[in-house]
Design a protein around this motif. Structure first.
Motif, short mmCIF file in Angstrom:
data_model
loop_
_atom_site.label_atom_id
_atom_site.label_comp_id
_atom_site.label_asym_id
_atom_site.label_seq_id
_atom_site.Cartn_x
_atom_site.Cartn_y
_atom_site.Cartn_z
N VAL A 173 12.28 2.88 0.31
CA VAL A 173 11.55 4.08 0.74
C VAL A 173 11.35 5.02 -0.45
O VAL A 173 10.25 5.53 -0.67
CB VAL A 173 12.28 4.80 1.90
N ILE A 174 12.39 5.21 -1.22
CA ILE A 174 12.28 6.07 -2.41
C ILE A 174 11.22 5.51 -3.36
O ILE A 174 10.40 6.25 -3.90
CB ILE A 174 13.64 6.22 -3.12
N SER A 175 11.23 4.20 -3.56
CA SER A 175 10.26 3.56 -4.44
C SER A 175 8.83 3.84 -3.97
O SER A 175 7.95 4.17 -4.77
CB SER A 175 10.51 2.06 -4.49
N LYS A 176 8.62 3.74 -2.67
CA LYS A 176 7.28 4.02 -2.12
C LYS A 176 6.92 5.49 -2.27
O LYS A 176 5.78 5.82 -2.54
CB LYS A 176 7.22 3.58 -0.66
N CYS A 177 7.89 6.37 -2.08
CA CYS A 177 7.64 7.81 -2.22
C CYS A 177 7.26 8.17 -3.65
O CYS A 177 6.50 9.12 -3.88
CB CYS A 177 8.88 8.61 -1.82
N MET A 178 7.79 7.44 -4.62
CA MET A 178 7.56 7.78 -6.02
C MET A 178 6.25 7.22 -6.56
O MET A 178 5.89 7.48 -7.70
CB MET A 178 8.73 7.26 -6.88
N GLN A 179 5.50 6.50 -5.76
CA GLN A 179 4.19 6.00 -6.21
C GLN A 179 3.19 7.14 -6.16
O GLN A 179 3.22 7.96 -5.26
CB GLN A 179 3.74 4.84 -5.34
N GLY A 180 2.32 7.18 -7.13
CA GLY A 180 1.28 8.22 -7.15
C GLY A 180 1.73 9.46 -7.89
O GLY A 180 2.64 9.43 -8.71
N GLY A 181 1.08 10.54 -7.61
CA GLY A 181 1.37 11.79 -8.30
C GLY A 181 0.39 12.03 -9.42
O GLY A 181 -0.36 11.15 -9.82
N SER A 182 0.38 13.25 -9.91
CA SER A 182 -0.58 13.59 -10.98
C SER A 182 0.07 13.37 -12.34
O SER A 182 1.28 13.44 -12.49
CB SER A 182 -1.02 15.04 -10.83
#
Length: 107
Positions: A89-98
């Motif tokens: 879940v953490i790995s998925k949350c950390m995808q993306g961002g500016s």
């Protein structure tokens, strides 16, 4: 003294069972040796995460695998499965961002 066919059959079965028991004992020992080798190859940091996730003292990470009881190993196993799910879940949350400054055009 001659043995009968039934006696020879019984002896053969007993020998086969003894060989199977010996092979199973060796297989169990070999599996445990492989597990222990994997445990020993892991970094101390990873082993600490494992034992601490099961609410065991971090110092237990220094222990050899055979020092853990079946109950402790089970607790670590369950805790690690839970942790791996949470890490996904953490790995998925950390995808993306500016990415500030990466897309700027410099003249």
């Amino acid at each position: 003294m001659k043995t009968t066919a039934d006696e020879q059959d019984a002896i053969s079965h007993a020998n086969a069972n003894a060989a199977i028991d010996t092979a199973l004992a060796l297989l169990k020992t070999d599996r445990e040796a492989v597990r222990a080798a994997h445990w020993n190859r892991l970094s101390i940091a990873v082993r600490r995460i494992a034992v601490m996730s099961a609410n065991l003292p971090k110092e237990r990470a220094d222990d050899t695998l055979n020092k853990f009881t079946a109950l402790e190993r089970g607790k670590i196993n369950v805790a690690m499965r839970r942790l791996m799910n949470e890490m996904e879940v953490i790995s998925k949350c950390m995808q993306g961002g500016s990415l500030p400054g990466v897309c700027e055009v410099h003249h």
